[in-house]
Design a protein around this motif. Sequence first.
Motif: not given
Length: 191
Positions: A3-10, A12-13, A48-52, A170-174
């Motif tokens: 709802n906001n631009s906090t994570f626009e154009k990003q 998550f790994v 999830h756990i955000t790594l990057d 054992g699973v990593l996602e973007i």
Amino acid sequence: MTNNSTFEKQYFVVLKPKGEVLELSKLLQKKLSNQFDLYPDGIYPEIHITLDRIKEDRLDEAIEIIENVILKYTKINIKVKDFDCYSFQENNFLVLNVEENKKLVEFSNELHGRLAEKDISTIENYDEWKFHISLASTVFTETKKDFKDEFKNICFRFDGIETPRECKAGVLEIWRPTLDEDIKCLKQFQL
């Protein structure tokens, strides 16, 4: 999108926990969401756990880096123990802290180092990054309605509580920053 631009154009790994860690996290997330009416239509963010975080226009390069880094790693131990609260860019979070361990730190540092080296990561000060699982946040809420006082009460209720759980991830996602399961996952990797 959010709802906001906090994570626009990003993107998550993320590392996906399972077993007792996932069960506890889902239970707490649902209870908190119901109590504070956090998520629209009862659709919760996936645990999830955000790594990057990475620049969305550099997805292909990020995939190539991740594919190379994960070759050296197998499932990663995840251990959670206690809770924390914080605010970031107009959003409030109640999180389950993930304890650092050698394999998790080595993997995430190597991954971040390679992404940062190519100017793909959007995280500054990665040495200050704390691994966590968000249980309640205002990122996907319809409004930020007077949640600040309620948020303080939540934090007070969870202060000092310990609830140790362990699993292997054992699973990593973007991911895209969305609740829509049909478009969220851009790429999945097995460790």
